[in-house]
Design an enzyme around this catalytic site. Structure first.
Site, PDB file in Angstrom:
ATOM      1  N   ARG A  67       0.895  -1.200   0.175  1.00 10.12           N
ATOM      2  CA  ARG A  67       0.028   0.102  -0.091  1.00 10.12           C
ATOM      3  C   ARG A  67       0.826   1.065   0.060  1.00 10.12           C
ATOM      4  O   ARG A  67       0.699   2.247  -0.783  1.00 10.12           O
ATOM      5  CB  ARG A  67      -1.043   0.081   1.215  1.00 10.12           C
ATOM      6  CG  ARG A  67      -2.311  -0.564   1.016  1.00 10.12           C
ATOM      7  CD  ARG A  67      -2.891  -1.243   2.099  1.00 10.12           C
ATOM      8  NE  ARG A  67      -1.900  -2.339   2.635  1.00 10.12           N
ATOM      9  CZ  ARG A  67      -2.070  -3.502   2.144  1.00 10.12           C
ATOM     10  NH1 ARG A  67      -2.975  -4.021   1.199  1.00 10.12           N
ATOM     11  NH2 ARG A  67      -1.222  -4.443   2.349  1.00 10.12           N
ATOM     12  N   THR A  68       1.704   1.280   1.107  1.00 17.42           N
ATOM     13  CA  THR A  68       2.514   2.742   1.200  1.00 17.42           C
ATOM     14  C   THR A  68       3.223   2.786  -0.230  1.00 17.42           C
ATOM     15  O   THR A  68       3.226   3.967  -0.776  1.00 17.42           O
ATOM     16  CB  THR A  68       3.356   2.668   2.296  1.00 17.42           C
ATOM     17  OG1 THR A  68       2.858   1.996   3.383  1.00 17.42           O
ATOM     18  CG2 THR A  68       4.104   3.923   2.674  1.00 17.42           C
ATOM     19  N   LYS A  95      27.002  -4.149  -0.306  1.00 23.14           N
ATOM     20  CA  LYS A  95      28.209  -3.919  -0.354  1.00 23.14           C
ATOM     21  C   LYS A  95      28.882  -3.344   0.821  1.00 23.14           C
ATOM     22  O   LYS A  95      29.970  -3.040   1.063  1.00 23.14           O
ATOM     23  CB  LYS A  95      28.998  -3.434  -1.737  1.00 23.14           C
ATOM     24  CG  LYS A  95      28.480  -3.949  -2.853  1.00 23.14           C
ATOM     25  CD  LYS A  95      29.254  -3.348  -4.034  1.00 23.14           C
ATOM     26  CE  LYS A  95      28.842  -3.789  -5.404  1.00 23.14           C
ATOM     27  NZ  LYS A  95      29.425  -3.086  -6.486  1.00 23.14           N
ATOM     28  N   ARG A 117      11.496   3.578   3.533  1.00 21.34           N
ATOM     29  CA  ARG A 117      11.011   2.457   4.539  1.00 21.34           C
ATOM     30  C   ARG A 117      12.375   1.586   4.901  1.00 21.34           C
ATOM     31  O   ARG A 117      12.947   0.865   4.175  1.00 21.34           O
ATOM     32  CB  ARG A 117      10.003   1.603   4.221  1.00 21.34           C
ATOM     33  CG  ARG A 117       9.560   0.438   4.962  1.00 21.34           C
ATOM     34  CD  ARG A 117       8.490  -0.379   4.520  1.00 21.34           C
ATOM     35  NE  ARG A 117       7.212   0.427   5.141  1.00 21.34           N
ATOM     36  CZ  ARG A 117       6.032   0.059   5.066  1.00 21.34           C
ATOM     37  NH1 ARG A 117       5.925  -1.341   4.465  1.00 21.34           N
ATOM     38  NH2 ARG A 117       4.845   0.820   5.161  1.00 21.34           N
ATOM     39  N   HIS A 156       5.239   5.700  11.618  1.00 24.52           N
ATOM     40  CA  HIS A 156       4.761   5.544  10.213  1.00 24.52           C
ATOM     41  C   HIS A 156       3.771   6.831   9.968  1.00 24.52           C
ATOM     42  O   HIS A 156       2.597   6.734  10.055  1.00 24.52           O
ATOM     43  CB  HIS A 156       4.196   4.141  10.149  1.00 24.52           C
ATOM     44  CG  HIS A 156       3.721   3.848   8.706  1.00 24.52           C
ATOM     45  ND1 HIS A 156       3.759   4.798   7.709  1.00 24.52           N
ATOM     46  CD2 HIS A 156       3.313   2.692   8.166  1.00 24.52           C
ATOM     47  CE1 HIS A 156       3.589   3.987   6.471  1.00 24.52           C
ATOM     48  NE2 HIS A 156       3.303   2.764   6.709  1.00 24.52           N
TER      49      HIS A 156
HETATM   50  C1  NCD Z   1       2.018  -1.482   8.201  1.00 23.54           C
HETATM   51  C2  NCD Z   1       3.439  -0.889   8.300  1.00 23.54           C
HETATM   52  O1  NCD Z   1       4.378  -1.367   7.360  1.00 23.54           O
HETATM   53  O2  NCD Z   1       3.935  -0.502   9.156  1.00 23.54           O
HETATM   54  N1  NCD Z   1       1.376  -1.478   7.025  1.00 23.54           N
HETATM   55  C3  NCD Z   1       1.215  -0.319   6.214  1.00 23.54           C
HETATM   56  O3  NCD Z   1       2.116   0.481   5.766  1.00 23.54           O
HETATM   57  N2  NCD Z   1      -0.020  -0.144   5.706  1.00 23.54           N
HETATM   58  C4  NCD Z   1       1.605  -2.328   9.040  1.00 23.54           C
HETATM   59  C5  NCD Z   1       2.253  -3.570   8.983  1.00 23.54           C
HETATM   60  O4  NCD Z   1       3.012  -4.033   8.653  1.00 23.54           O
HETATM   61  O5  NCD Z   1       1.522  -4.598   9.826  1.00 23.54           O
END
Ligand code: NCD
Length: 535
Positions: A67-68, A95, A117, A156
């Site tokens: 999703r993100t 590396k 991320r 997040h």
């Molecule tokens: C979440 C995350 O990655 O923090 N998902 C997201 O971004 N929608 C939640 C999760 O991984 O459970």
């Protein structure tokens, strides 16, 4: 007159990087955009579009995402800007290249908003300053912005934005009251950690934490919620929550994050999952109008929101996921400087000067009693006496801490000694304090006083010359502790922890409760816990 766009080039590393008022403004934009997309109102949609092939987003995902990642990519497509992606499976990070060198390189190639991320907590916060300096020293005509798309168990923030927006849609944009239940893996879930600051958006907040002990909210986030004025209650299962009278109509589920759990917790996975999984038999206990939210993903074999609920009015998680796209379009458009010119921030309340935590006592007004020099220790002719150390702690804690103080001030080699004394006044017979004396110690410089204030707040430093107190300082807790090479955040996943090998210097801010919060990952510490090799 051209107005400054307060959103242009901004980074979003933690939810509190955007003020409450800025988030309310963003949500007004999201409502406008969502309506325009639904009505196919091209003219309004177009106002958001950046339409610049030399600008864009750079996605760097070192953890999995659907999703993100995809909503950001689609948002960038909508805005007609370039989308770049670092293929992290074949990049030089593998590396052994540092994050700093990797992101310097990418900064040099593209004017962009990085969407990152990773499991390293505080990474964006660090890169923001570090890449800014890189762009400056290389004369680049732009500064990169950073958006945290999830850093380990920390935060997040963009998920928090879309969660808030979806909740607001369901409560008629009422910023006054919120009663929400957070259900599931509150220990590992960064989306619920962002709620500790995020929900300050609402004036009166009540949070019910529903999780078994192993998955309960970490203390630092629960404390933060309380500091932020939220009413917080805890329950160990959905069943126990439903057995009491005050049940929320907003349930926010999070998935058990098995990939982040240790072996011991994993062995109990079935039992833990059962306590946070919704069951058919619970249905008639829910209040009318209840909505379920979930950042997703949910597990195909063990969904905590079972699929039979998909086609019921409880389902708010699908709209929540779709809203992610609208929120991210508006966020990127603001950071790109395309929208946001009409935003007027509320008037700032003037902030006072940084408090002075090193206070020199005027000895002409406050003469020192002679006993001060000799109390409990041999009188010393020249040197220093550090008094009132850890007043009120136990004698053994005071002794341990005095060893740390000596080490931090490099006084452990100097001759002298330590003493634990108890109060003389009535009622203080069991109140202990530590005293360190160092005859002939070197002169302490301003930087030493800062170190002493950081490692022994509340102490008094006496400088003795010719058997008399020639100088006296009261040292209070500093508002910020940084710039000492023996500081260390205790969180192994933090970008500033030496385990990450990035050479990021530790930095802490004092909280309202006189704890020290890591500037990168937000982990809180007492003043005793921020030093390398501290217990
Ligand atoms: C979440 C995350 O990655 O923090 N998902 C997201 O971004 N929608 C939640 C999760 O991984 O459970």
């Amino acid at each position: 007159m051209e107005t400054k766009n307060l959103f242009a080039s901004r980074s979003l590393c933690e939810i509190s990087d955007f003020t409450i008022d800025e988030r309310k403004y963003l949500f007004r934009q999201v409502r406008t955009l969502k309506k325009a997309i639904h009505d196919r109102d091209e003219a309004t949609m177009d106002r958001f579009r950046v339409k610049d092939p030399d600008f864009g987003i750079y996605e760097v995902f070192l953890e999995d995402s659907t999703r993100t990642k995809e909503s950001f990519r689609n948002a960038a497509d909508f805005l007609q800007v370039k989308v770049n992606e670092l293929n992290t499976t074949v990049s030089s990070l593998n590396k052994g290249e540092s994050f700093a060198d990797t992101f310097h390189t990418l900064t040099g190639y593209h004017n962009c908003i990085f969407i990152i991320r990773s499991k390293v907590e505080g990474l964006c916060r660090w890169l923001k300053d570090d890449c800014d300096a890189y762009a400056h020293r290389n004369g680049l005509p732009y500064r990169p912005a950073f958006v945290n798309a999830g850093d380990g168990r920390h935060e997040h923030p963009t998920q928090e934005l879309l969660d808030e927006f979806t909740i607001l849609e369901d409560n008629g944009f009422d910023y006054d009251n919120l009663h929400i239940a957070l259900v599931g893996d509150l220990f590992h879930g960064r989306t619920v950690h962002s709620k500790a600051d995020g929900l300050k958006l609402f004036s009166h907040v009540k949070v019910d934490l529903i999780a078994p002990d192993e998955l309960q909210m970490p203390d630092n986030y629960r404390i933060k919620m309380e500091e932020n004025g939220f009413e917080v209650r805890s329950f160990d299962s959905i069943e126990s929550y439903l057995a009491q009278g005050e049940i929320s109509t907003m349930w926010y589920f999070t998935r058990p994050q098995l990939e982040r759990m240790g072996e011991q917790v994993l062995q109990k996975a079935d039992m833990l999952r059962a306590s946070i999984t919704f069951r058919k038999e619970f249905m008639d206990k829910l209040k009318p109008g209840t909505k379920f939210y979930h950042p997703l993903p949910r597990h195909k074999l063990h969904p905590t929101i079972p699929t039979f609920l998909d086609n019921t009015p409880l389902n708010a998680w699908e709209r929540q996921s779709i809203n992610g796209m609208y929120v991210r379009i508006c966020l990127l458009s603001l950071i790109a400087g395309q929208t946001g010119f009409d935003y007027v921030p509320p008037k700032q309340v003037a902030v006072g000067e940084e408090e002075d935590y090193i206070v020199e006592v005027d000895l002409s007004k406050h003469p020192v009693k002679e006993k001060m020099v000799s109390e409990g220790v041999h009188p010393i002719k020249n040197g220093i006496v550090i008094d009132h150390i850890c007043r009120g702690d136990s004698p053994s804690d005071i002794r341990d801490h005095m060893r740390l103080i000596s080490r931090v001030l490099h006084l452990d080699e100097a001759k002298g000694g330590e003493w634990v004394s108890c109060g003389h006044k009535a009622g203080e017979e069991h109140t202990y304090k530590g005293i360190i004396f160092r005859p002939d110690a070197r002169e302490l410089e301003r930087k030493d006083l800062k170190r002493l204030a950081a490692v022994a707040p509340g102490c008094t430093l006496n400088i003795i010359k010719d058997g008399k107190v020639a100088g006296k300082y009261r040292l209070h807790m500093p508002p910020r502790i940084y710039n000492f090479d023996d500081l260390q955040c205790s969180n192994e996943a933090c970008i500033s922890n030496p385990a990450e090998c990035e050479g990021v210097p530790a930095m802490f801010y004092r909280t309202e409760d006189n704890l020290f919060e890591c500037a990168y990952c937000g982990r809180t510490h007492t003043f005793k816990e921020i030093w390398k090799n501290a217990k």
